[in-house]
Structures are given as C-alpha cells and as structure tokens.
Design an enzyme around this catalytic site. Sequence first.
Site, PDB file in Angstrom:
ATOM      1  N   CYS A 107       7.975 -39.749 -10.804  1.00  0.00           N
ATOM      2  CA  CYS A 107       6.625 -40.233 -11.080  1.00  0.00           C
ATOM      3  C   CYS A 107       5.753 -40.216  -9.838  1.00  0.00           C
ATOM      4  CB  CYS A 107       6.672 -41.632 -11.689  1.00  0.00           C
ATOM      5  SG  CYS A 107       7.414 -42.843 -10.591  1.00  0.00           S
ATOM      6  N   ARG A 133       1.181 -48.334 -14.169  1.00  0.00           N
ATOM      7  CA  ARG A 133       1.155 -49.315 -13.077  1.00  0.00           C
ATOM      8  C   ARG A 133       0.479 -50.576 -13.569  1.00  0.00           C
ATOM      9  NH1 ARG A 133      -0.508 -44.330 -10.709  1.00  0.00           N
ATOM     10  NH2 ARG A 133       0.720 -43.733  -8.886  1.00  0.00           N
ATOM     11  N   ARG A 161      -3.313   3.088   8.467  1.00  0.00           N
ATOM     12  CA  ARG A 161      -3.612   1.912   7.639  1.00  0.00           C
ATOM     13  C   ARG A 161      -2.447   0.942   7.657  1.00  0.00           C
ATOM     14  NH1 ARG A 161      -4.652   4.554   1.871  1.00  0.00           N
ATOM     15  NH2 ARG A 161      -5.984   2.726   1.598  1.00  0.00           N
ATOM     16  N   SER A 183      13.690 -43.316 -12.136  1.00  0.00           N
ATOM     17  CA  SER A 183      12.468 -42.537 -11.960  1.00  0.00           C
ATOM     18  C   SER A 183      12.235 -42.442 -10.454  1.00  0.00           C
ATOM     19  CB  SER A 183      11.284 -43.220 -12.642  1.00  0.00           C
ATOM     20  OG  SER A 183      10.108 -42.509 -12.340  1.00  0.00           O
ATOM     21  N   GLY A 217      -8.738  -7.437   4.003  1.00  0.00           N
ATOM     22  CA  GLY A 217      -9.604  -7.562   5.169  1.00  0.00           C
ATOM     23  C   GLY A 217      -8.911  -8.120   6.394  1.00  0.00           C
ATOM     24  N   HIS A 256     -16.030  -8.966   1.059  1.00  0.00           N
ATOM     25  CA  HIS A 256     -15.057  -9.908   1.601  1.00  0.00           C
ATOM     26  C   HIS A 256     -15.229 -11.296   0.979  1.00  0.00           C
ATOM     27  CE1 HIS A 256     -13.638 -12.870   4.604  1.00  0.00           C
ATOM     28  NE2 HIS A 256     -12.613 -12.038   4.656  1.00  0.00           N
ATOM     29  N   MET A 279      -6.312  -6.771   8.120  1.00  0.00           N
ATOM     30  CA  MET A 279      -5.864  -5.775   9.092  1.00  0.00           C
ATOM     31  C   MET A 279      -6.825  -4.598   9.061  1.00  0.00           C
ATOM     32  SD  MET A 279      -2.403  -6.582   9.757  1.00  0.00           S
ATOM     33  CE  MET A 279      -1.148  -7.435   8.867  1.00  0.00           C
ATOM     34  N   LYS A 317       0.840  -1.192   0.000  1.00  0.00           N
ATOM     35  CA  LYS A 317       0.000   0.000   0.000  1.00  0.00           C
ATOM     36  C   LYS A 317       0.880   1.250   0.000  1.00  0.00           C
ATOM     37  CE  LYS A 317      -3.857  -0.653   2.280  1.00  0.00           C
ATOM     38  NZ  LYS A 317      -4.511  -0.979   3.560  1.00  0.00           N
ATOM     39  N   GLY A 342      10.434 -42.285  -7.266  1.00  0.00           N
ATOM     40  CA  GLY A 342       9.119 -42.556  -6.690  1.00  0.00           C
ATOM     41  C   GLY A 342       9.053 -41.780  -5.384  1.00  0.00           C
ATOM     42  N   THR A 343       8.711 -40.512  -5.494  1.00  0.00           N
ATOM     43  CA  THR A 343       8.856 -39.635  -4.318  1.00  0.00           C
ATOM     44  C   THR A 343       7.818 -39.917  -3.233  1.00  0.00           C
ATOM     45  OG1 THR A 343       7.683 -37.953  -5.580  1.00  0.00           O
ATOM     46  CG2 THR A 343      10.086 -37.760  -5.452  1.00  0.00           C
ATOM     47  N   ASN A 344       6.746 -40.638  -3.569  1.00  0.00           N
ATOM     48  CA  ASN A 344       5.801 -41.001  -2.497  1.00  0.00           C
ATOM     49  C   ASN A 344       6.482 -41.964  -1.528  1.00  0.00           C
ATOM     50  OD1 ASN A 344       4.036 -39.597  -4.076  1.00  0.00           O
ATOM     51  ND2 ASN A 344       2.919 -41.393  -4.796  1.00  0.00           N
ATOM     52  N   ASP A 345       7.008 -43.052  -2.081  1.00  0.00           N
ATOM     53  CA  ASP A 345       7.682 -44.026  -1.221  1.00  0.00           C
ATOM     54  C   ASP A 345       8.962 -43.452  -0.634  1.00  0.00           C
ATOM     55  OD1 ASP A 345       6.437 -46.498  -0.665  1.00  0.00           O
ATOM     56  OD2 ASP A 345       6.506 -46.991  -2.799  1.00  0.00           O
ATOM     57  N   ARG A 365      -3.463  -1.462  -6.559  1.00  0.00           N
ATOM     58  CA  ARG A 365      -2.683  -2.694  -6.470  1.00  0.00           C
ATOM     59  C   ARG A 365      -3.084  -3.590  -7.635  1.00  0.00           C
ATOM     60  NH1 ARG A 365      -5.991  -4.747  -1.223  1.00  0.00           N
ATOM     61  NH2 ARG A 365      -7.950  -5.129  -2.273  1.00  0.00           N
ATOM     62  N   ARG A 409       5.988 -50.045 -15.196  1.00  0.00           N
ATOM     63  CA  ARG A 409       6.557 -50.568 -13.959  1.00  0.00           C
ATOM     64  C   ARG A 409       6.088 -52.001 -13.742  1.00  0.00           C
ATOM     65  NH1 ARG A 409       4.943 -47.782  -8.411  1.00  0.00           N
ATOM     66  NH2 ARG A 409       3.003 -48.879  -8.822  1.00  0.00           N
ATOM     67  N   GLU A 446      13.311 -45.140  -4.822  1.00  0.00           N
ATOM     68  CA  GLU A 446      12.298 -44.838  -3.817  1.00  0.00           C
ATOM     69  C   GLU A 446      12.681 -45.358  -2.432  1.00  0.00           C
ATOM     70  OE1 GLU A 446       8.633 -46.668  -5.095  1.00  0.00           O
ATOM     71  OE2 GLU A 446       9.691 -48.334  -6.012  1.00  0.00           O
ATOM     72  N   TYR A 491      12.326 -35.193 -16.964  1.00  0.00           N
ATOM     73  CA  TYR A 491      10.867 -35.072 -17.057  1.00  0.00           C
ATOM     74  C   TYR A 491      10.214 -35.216 -15.685  1.00  0.00           C
ATOM     75  CZ  TYR A 491      10.502 -40.182 -16.685  1.00  0.00           C
ATOM     76  OH  TYR A 491      10.580 -41.469 -16.250  1.00  0.00           O
TER      77      TYR A 491
END
Length: 905
Positions: A863, A594, A96, A796, A105, A471, A107, A26, A798-801, A350, A650, A777, A883
């Site tokens: 993946c 899979r 302000r 590849s 909204g 709001h 502050m 602001k 396997g970021t979950n595991d 803004r 896989r 993984e 990738y």
Amino acid sequence: MGKGVYTFGGNRNEGSASMRNLLGGKGCNLAEMAGLGIPVPPGFTLTTEQCGAYYTNGRQLAEELKAEVLAALKWLEGVRGCGFGATENPLLLSVRSGARVSMPGMMDTVLNLGLNDQTVQALERASGNPRFAWDSYRRFITMYSNVVLNVEHALFEAELERAKERLGKHQDTDLSAEDWKKLVSAFKEIVLEETGKAFPQEPMEQLWGAIRAVFESWNTARAITYRRLNRIPDDWGTGVNVQSMVFGNMGDDCGTGVAFTRDPATGERLFYGEYLINAQGEDVVAGIRTPQPITRSQAEGTGLKSLEEAMPDSFKELDATCQRLEQHFKDMQDIEFTIERGKLFLLQTRNGKRTAMAGIRIAIDLVDEGLIDSKTALKRIDADSLSQLLAPVFDPKEKDRLRKEGHLLTKGLNAGPGAATGRIALTAEQAEKMAPEGPVVLVRVETSPEDISGMVASQGILTARGGMTSHAAVVARGMGKPCVCGASAIQIDLTRGIVKVGDHELKGGQDWISIDGSTGEVFAGKLSAHPSEVNQVLVDGRLKVEDSELYQRFAKIMRWSHEAKRMKVRTNADTPHDAAVARAFGAEGIGLCRTEHMFFEGDRIIAVREMILASDTEGRKKALAKLLPMQREDFEGIFTAMNGLPVNIRLLDPPLHEFLPQDEAGQKEMAEVIGVDLGTVERRVAQLHEFNPMMGHRGCRLGITFPEIIRMQVRAIAEAALNVAAKGIKAVPEIMVPLIGTVRELAYTKTEMLDEIAQVNKERGTQFACPMGTMIEIPRAAITSDKIAAEAEFFSFGTNDLTQMGFGFSRDDAGTFLPEYVGKKILEDDPFQSLDQEGIGELVRISCEKGRSARPGIKLGVCGEHGGDPRSVVFFHKVGLDYVSCSPYRVPIATLAAAQAALEQ
Ligand code: ADP
Ligand code: MG
Ligand code: MG
C-alpha cells in the site's frame, strides 16, 4: 572480441534487425531494409562493442579494428564503383552514430566525408554540377569542424549570414557555386584560426577522426543526461555507421525528408511527413527552411506543394515502401529518405516516437488490422504514459472567452498534446530557476539538445520555428509534455527578455502563457484546466461513452489488462468520493483506508482534540463517544461505495501531536472552543512533543497505550458493516494494525479488537467477524514475519516507511541529499519513488517467504506509493503479492503494469 565491422547493402549484407544490441538500432535496420531489397546506400557498421573497446583502449582505435574498417571500405569502393579520396569519381561517406535505442539529436552525423580541395573538383566534374559540389564541401567543413574539431557552429552561421547580406540573397538555395566556393575558403580560415591547424585534407584522417568523434559523443553531457532520463545503461555504447552518400542537394529533381506511417500525435493511420527539394540531411529538421508536406491532403490549404504533386513517382514508391516497412516491423515507422535525381533511397527506419494517445490508438489499430495480438499491444504501451490520458485539458468555454477577448496569440503546430500553462521562461536555465516557484512554459525560437534540463523543468514547450519532427516536438512527445512548435508569429527578443506576437508583448520570467498542444493554440494569460475525456466519462458523467473514442480505447486497454494480469489492483482512498473515482478506474478494493484523515474533517477535529487533551481514560472515552458516530458514518459511506469489494482499514497511525495546533493563536482558539485554559493546551502540546515523531509514539503504540482509541475505531467498523448490511450492501472490511515490530504488539492489539467486536455482537445479536492483519513497515517485522504470520491473516507492505526505516532516510529530510545521491549514481533512483529492489525489496521478499511458510495462503499486498510505480509493480508481481494498492489516478497505470508483469513471465 568477435568481428568488429559488419557490411550492409550492396552484395554483402551481414546484419539484420535481430542484431540490434550489436549493431545499434540504425545499423541493424539499415541491414534489415537492405535484406528486404529496399534501396539503401551500402555501407558498414562498427559494432557497439567497439565503443566500449575504444574507451578501455585509452580512447584509441585498435589496429585490428582499423584493418577491418579498411577492408570494408575497399569492399564499399568496389560496390559503388568509386574510390575514397580518388581525384576522379570520389566516394563520399556519411558517418553516423547509432545506439541500441534511438537517442534523437543526441549524437552528431558527419555528411560528405572524403571531400577536400581535390575531390571537390572531381565531384564537380562527376556531377556536372559545381554548385552542388561546393555546397556539399561547405556542409562537410561545417559539420566536421563542429563535431570532430569542436569549432562552434555559430561561427560558420555568422559568416554565412554576412555573405548573404553582402550578396543580397535570402535563402541558402539562392547562393551560387562561386558564392559557396568563397565561403569554403572563409570557413577554412575559421578552422585555422580556431584550431591552429588547417582543415584536414587527408580523407583517411577525416574518417578516423569522425569515427573517434562518434565514440566520443557517447559521453557528451547531453548524451549522459538523455541516458539518465531514459534509463539507458552507460555501458551499451554506440555503433558507428559508415555509409556511402546519396545526394538530395544535386538539383530540383532531388530532395530529402522524413515521414511517419501514422500520425505521431494522434495515431491516426495516415501517411505523413515533411520534405525539402534540393536539400541535404538535417535541413528538414534544422528549421532553416520551412519544410513542405509529403501528401496532397496534408498540403491542402497551406499553399505548399506536396511531394505527391512535385514528384509523383518517387512519392508512390515511398508510400509503398513505408507501408511495407510498417507491415514488416509491425509497428508505426519513422523513416528518413533522400531522392537523388529521381531515385529514392531509404536512410533510416525505426519504430516512431509517439504521444501516449497515439501509442494507445496505434496499438489497438494494429490489433484490429491483425498485425499483432492484444498481448503484444499491451506490452508496447508505456504504463506511465496512461497518466497523460488522464491529464487535464483546458476548459473550452474559457478558451472561447480568451479568444473573444483577443488573447489568442497565434496557432502553431500541435506537436505534443495536453494543456500547459505557466510563466514564460526564455532559456533553459531560466526555466530551471523559475520552476520551483510554480509552473513554467519554455518559449524558444527552437530547442536543441542543450535545452533538455530546461524542458524537463517546464510544463510545456513553445517554439517559433521547426516542424512536427523538430527537436522540440520529438523530445517533448517523448517526455509527454504539451508542445506547440513552429509558431512563426512569435518573435523572441532575448536582450529585452520579451516575447512579441503582433501587438502583444509578454515579459519573460513574469507573464503567463498557455499552450494547447492538442490544437496548437497559444494564449496570453492563465487558463484553468479541465478534466480529461476519460474523467468526463468515468467520473463526472459529462460525456457519453459513445461520444468519446479516446475513452473507448482506454476502456479496451483496461479490459485487456484485466484479462492478462494476475495481481489485483486496489486503491488508497479515505473518502467515499475517492473510493468511487478509483472504482470507476477499475480498482478492485481499497488497499489502504487511512482513518486519521477522517479525524480532520469539520467538527471532528474538536472532538479529537478533546480526546487528546483528556487527562484520564474516562475523559478520553467521553470524547471518543462523540467521534464514534462520525467515524461509523465514514465507514458506511466507504462500504457503500465499494459494495462487495474489500476495504482494508488501517487503525490510527500518526502521533497525536499532529492533531494539535502548534502556534499560539491556534492553541488559544482551541482552548476557547473546548473550554479549557490556554495553559492546559500548552502543557499538553509540550508533553506530546517528540524529538523524532516518525519513530515515536505512533502506530500500534497508540493503541497499546490507549486501547480505548482502537476500540472505538473497531466498533465503528463493525457497526458500520452491520448497518449497511441491513440495507443490502455487502461490506468486506479488513482491519490493519500499523507499525508492528514484534508479534506481541499485534497479539495484544488483537485481543482488544476481538473483545470489542464480541461486545458489539452481543449487543446486537450478530456474528460479525473480519480478517485482521498488519502492515509490514519495520525491518524487524519483515525478518520475523513467520512469527507475525501466526497472528496476522494478511500483510500489507508499507513500503514508504519500510524504505525510510530500512535505509534510515527520513522521508521528510531526504530532499536535501537524495537528488545528489541520484546525480552521483550512489542510487539509481529516488527509493521513495521506485522501490529499491535490492535492499528494501529483499526485505519484502523475505517477509513474503516467511509469512507463507507459517501461514500458507496468507494474503499479501502493498500500500506504499510504490504500488503505482510500474517498475515496482513488476517486482511485486514477481515476489507473488496478491495485490498492489495506489492512489485513484494511478489505478489504470498499476493495472496495465500488472498485466505487463504477468505477460513478461
Ligand atoms: P540522426 O540520428 O540525428 O537523425 P542521422 O545519422 O540519421 O542522424 O543523419 C542525419 C541526417 O543525415 C539525416 O537526415 C539523414 O537522412 C542524413 N544522412 C545520413 N546518412 C546519409 C547518406 N549516406 N546519404 C545522404 N544523407 C544521409
Ligand atoms: Mg536519423
Ligand atoms: Mg506507515
């Protein structure tokens, strides 16, 4: 610490737009406007650094800071030619807040500061308008008491309502100077009663109190919630803007309003806004009076008088100023203005919040208008917001039916596009409570910042009061939620817990309601959704490209993204249908197919179970022979859909017991179908039981103990590729071994695979070959990646595991504690949603480095779910992956995120 106070406007403009971090959004934009010669009431800004200093200083204003404020105030008095607290011609101030990024909204602002029992009389004389003076004083007492002294707003509201009733007056504007004067006394009584102290009369005390309150407001619960939702760091702090007042409430040649240079809902280039005659500050957004339209075209058919008609000169100046601001900031502007006795002042500008649709349209239009280039346009679009473009809409036919049957309740303002259907929640708490059991629509008279969590929990928001800038509208658009506001036909009876519209009565907590945020329509009952325009063009072909502007814009963004990005974007798909959808969305291959999903379909599960029940290799081979043609057919379908693009397959990953029924009825049925006795099934199920299946007999371990399984899978892949090649289709398979921990697992598995492929080639006289690689993984695999790369042609992640094993968090059990971890800031985010870059990301980085050192040019991809999370995608770009792969509907998001990552560097 440097200078703590910067002046703006008048004859000393010390700030500019480039000082956003120091002055807040602001403050820096007020200075920028003043620098452009746009009329801005002069004032000064206390820097955001001072907010941090306030807290380290034991929540006290430092003496040095106070001295700087006093000096700036003296300057301001000189510029405005009036004195703060003077009993003749007094200077009044607004105080302000203003952080680096706008927190709508969140502050509170105090207006008319400096008024007391003496200065109010001076204001009366100076303006010649007693009503204005006392109206301003009562506003000041209300705001100051609420923001600084923590007196509840409702107490003043109730007092005002009682007075109106007594006097038989309806609108605030109907009240006379005498009426306000009496109310001022009553308000001061309330303050005395609530705080035990008289309302502060000393202007300097008022100013210090208000400045402190702005700093304090940085740490209110609602500000903290907003920061958490929007990932705003806690240590940024807020600036404080102390500005001389201009008055929109001096009479009918005065007014105040807000405007957008483009439509924030659709992005259309039209000047747009709301205003009120004889009003001040928050009146427009507070929903006390119905705001009036700014332009003549906007007013058409409403019976309301536009600013264009009411004050043509001010309108012209406003329009020109807004256009100038847009050209200057090269983006859609959201501005606040006040007209004091015919003279226009700008109070804020803004970059305006907008819907996903509007964001895309504006970005493209600005490129077409030559204001920005396509790279800038890409950087401006929130990648996640593309999901709104793909979000379902209501079926028009069903809407027609509901309309005919009289279920169209009413029409409000189309404040946030998209379709939402759910049970009615009448309060934010109720919404939060109901949400776990299914979709909820929050229905309120109007929303306030306290409702944030309830809005998050709801599918959509419906309000009875408030305009496009209320709001509810602003926050819903920011969250990407469908919102209909200002549906004034709606009556909410909180004591009975019902919503009434005409003859309709709907029960809160129970009855269904549907809102169309694109048209403003509100329906009683449930409505099913319909694919988005983009889907209709790309997936089911119901809509022609030339008939959908929305699609054309989407396609343009995708084209620019493809040009800008370095990484490829693949998809996780197990069926020809998903593969085709993803390809339509621009997927450049399959990053994860899979194979186990194929085992569940139709009769296959029977053959799979036979295979699992077999007591020896021979029995297993017999069952696998039945599976082979089915699996081969699956691959043929997928290769055909992805013709010419890589398909990463896989090998079987989950533990075998996942394929067996766990309940007795299921086991009985299975025994019958396969023709064995129940005892056999029960024994096998018991045998396969694992204490910790996630770390049990799964992944490559299956293939090592039962090589015939992977041999069947590899044969199916090879034969499918050869079969489709015969039809002129180019199959590009890659075979991926899951859950490798040591290179020897991979080496063993590869020997089996290569031998099977050699057999196929011998049988067919062919020379089929394909890349073989592994998932990374397991942490051990990540840190021994140089060894593994000797055998793997690709990795590849396997970021979950990898997250599960790296943290030691069971993905299936983490729900009980992860939300608390995030709430208590032990973790910034759920690491299953957004990659933990510091730890798990480090494993990825090390693995890439080691992998490349042993095999330069090794292909690297990801993946896990993180492949569709924009922040994670930026990280993957930085570590140099080739990738990312994600679910079909996230492909556009990952594509844009990959482009943004490339443009960032
Ligand atoms: P918010 O961030 O909630 O919009 P603002 O500080 O912008 O809060 O101000 C709230 C309202 O008060 C706005 O309508 C604004 O135009 C008005 N206002 C702020 N400062 C002044 C001023 N100096 N003179 C007149 N109106 C003001
Ligand atoms: Mg504002
Ligand atoms: Mg895995």
